[in-house]
Structure formats: structure tokens, C-alpha cells
Design a protein around this motif. Structure first.
Motif, mmCIF file in Angstrom:
data_model
loop_
_atom_site.group_PDB
_atom_site.id
_atom_site.type_symbol
_atom_site.label_atom_id
_atom_site.label_comp_id
_atom_site.label_asym_id
_atom_site.label_seq_id
_atom_site.Cartn_x
_atom_site.Cartn_y
_atom_site.Cartn_z
ATOM 1 N N SER A 1 0.839 -1.205 0.000
ATOM 2 C CA SER A 1 0.000 0.000 0.000
ATOM 3 C C SER A 1 0.867 1.245 0.000
ATOM 4 O O SER A 1 1.863 1.315 0.726
ATOM 5 N N TYR A 2 0.470 2.198 -0.839
ATOM 6 C CA TYR A 2 1.177 3.474 -0.939
ATOM 7 C C TYR A 2 0.155 4.599 -0.855
ATOM 8 O O TYR A 2 -1.042 4.360 -1.000
ATOM 9 N N THR A 3 0.649 5.812 -0.673
ATOM 10 C CA THR A 3 -0.209 6.988 -0.789
ATOM 11 C C THR A 3 0.335 7.865 -1.908
ATOM 12 O O THR A 3 1.496 8.279 -1.872
ATOM 13 N N VAL A 4 -0.519 8.101 -2.909
ATOM 14 C CA VAL A 4 -0.120 8.908 -4.064
ATOM 15 C C VAL A 4 -0.592 10.337 -3.853
ATOM 16 O O VAL A 4 -1.742 10.574 -3.484
ATOM 17 N N VAL A 5 0.315 11.295 -4.088
ATOM 18 C CA VAL A 5 0.005 12.708 -3.930
ATOM 19 C C VAL A 5 -0.240 13.325 -5.301
ATOM 20 O O VAL A 5 0.536 13.095 -6.230
ATOM 21 N N GLY A 6 -1.331 14.104 -5.415
ATOM 22 C CA GLY A 6 -1.544 14.893 -6.626
ATOM 23 C C GLY A 6 -2.672 14.432 -7.520
ATOM 24 O O GLY A 6 -2.953 15.088 -8.527
ATOM 25 N N MET A 7 -3.344 13.334 -7.187
ATOM 26 C CA MET A 7 -4.447 12.873 -8.025
ATOM 27 C C MET A 7 -5.703 13.683 -7.711
ATOM 28 O O MET A 7 -6.034 13.908 -6.554
ATOM 29 N N THR A 8 -6.408 14.132 -8.767
ATOM 30 C CA THR A 8 -7.596 14.953 -8.550
ATOM 31 C C THR A 8 -8.847 14.419 -9.229
ATOM 32 O O THR A 8 -9.936 14.901 -8.952
ATOM 33 N N CYS A 9 -8.717 13.484 -10.152
ATOM 34 C CA CYS A 9 -9.906 13.048 -10.894
ATOM 35 C C CYS A 9 -9.712 11.621 -11.401
ATOM 36 O O CYS A 9 -8.657 11.019 -11.227
ATOM 37 N N ASN A 10 -10.741 11.115 -12.078
ATOM 38 C CA ASN A 10 -10.648 9.748 -12.581
ATOM 39 C C ASN A 10 -9.596 9.595 -13.675
ATOM 40 O O ASN A 10 -9.065 8.506 -13.876
ATOM 41 N N GLY A 11 -9.287 10.694 -14.379
ATOM 42 C CA GLY A 11 -8.211 10.633 -15.358
ATOM 43 C C GLY A 11 -6.882 10.339 -14.682
ATOM 44 O O GLY A 11 -6.058 9.568 -15.194
ATOM 45 N N CYS A 12 -6.670 10.945 -13.523
ATOM 46 C CA CYS A 12 -5.459 10.685 -12.736
ATOM 47 C C CYS A 12 -5.425 9.213 -12.306
ATOM 48 O O CYS A 12 -4.381 8.564 -12.383
ATOM 49 N N VAL A 13 -6.568 8.731 -11.852
ATOM 50 C CA VAL A 13 -6.650 7.335 -11.415
ATOM 51 C C VAL A 13 -6.271 6.402 -12.560
ATOM 52 O O VAL A 13 -5.496 5.460 -12.381
ATOM 53 N N ASN A 14 -6.806 6.692 -13.750
ATOM 54 C CA ASN A 14 -6.504 5.836 -14.898
ATOM 55 C C ASN A 14 -5.031 5.885 -15.253
ATOM 56 O O ASN A 14 -4.427 4.856 -15.573
ATOM 57 N N LYS A 15 -4.430 7.081 -15.193
ATOM 58 C CA LYS A 15 -3.004 7.200 -15.533
ATOM 59 C C LYS A 15 -2.150 6.387 -14.569
ATOM 60 O O LYS A 15 -1.241 5.661 -14.976
ATOM 61 N N VAL A 16 -2.435 6.545 -13.273
ATOM 62 C CA VAL A 16 -1.648 5.835 -12.268
ATOM 63 C C VAL A 16 -1.872 4.318 -12.386
ATOM 64 O O VAL A 16 -0.926 3.527 -12.352
ATOM 65 N N THR A 17 -3.140 3.935 -12.557
ATOM 66 C CA THR A 17 -3.449 2.507 -12.674
ATOM 67 C C THR A 17 -2.717 1.894 -13.856
ATOM 68 O O THR A 17 -2.064 0.844 -13.730
#
Ligand code: CU
Length: 68
Positions: A7-23
Motif C-alpha cells: 500500500s502506498y499513498t499517491v500525492v496529486g491525483m484529482t480526478c478519474n483521469g489521474c486514477v486511470n493514468k496511475v493505474t
């Protein structure tokens, strides 16, 4: 090789587009089997043969940071 979850904590994600990029970025890392991202908390759970350094660099390459 053993399968585990990290488990990690990602800083800077604001929307589902961010989620998709990270995923997508983390799914590209060798050995990763499953990725779960929560945009509201920044929680990133990675299942598989987890290579910590590779996951951190994948997240950074798409423009986000993992909190220590
Ligand atoms: Cu976004």
C-alpha cells in the motif's frame, strides 16, 4: 516468487483521469497483477510480485508522487 499486497499513498491525483493514468502505469510494471486506486484518499494498493522501486518510478513518470 510470492504474491503480496503493498500500500502506498499517491500525492496529486484529482480526478478519474489521474486514477486511470496511475493505474495503467503501475499495471505496466513487471510482476504486478492488480492495482486499486482511490482518488479521494490517494491510496494505491498493488498486488503481485511487488518491486517497490519500479512502482515508485512508474508513478513519478506519469507526474505524481508517492508520499513516504
Ligand atoms: Cu486528474
Amino acid at each position: 516468487m510470492s504474491t503480496s499486497t503493498a500500500s502506498y499513498t499517491v500525492v496529486g491525483m484529482t480526478c478519474n483521469g489521474c486514477v486511470n493514468k496511475v493505474t495503467n502505469a503501475v499495471m505496466e510494471v513487471a510482476g504486478v497483477e492488480d492495482v486499486d486506486v482511490d482518488v479521494s484518499t490517494g491510496a494505491l494498493d498493488v498486488t503481485g510480485e511487488v518491486n517497490d522501486a519500479a512502482i515508485r518510478s512508474a508513478v513519478e513518470q506519469v507526474g505524481y508522487k508517492i508520499a513516504d
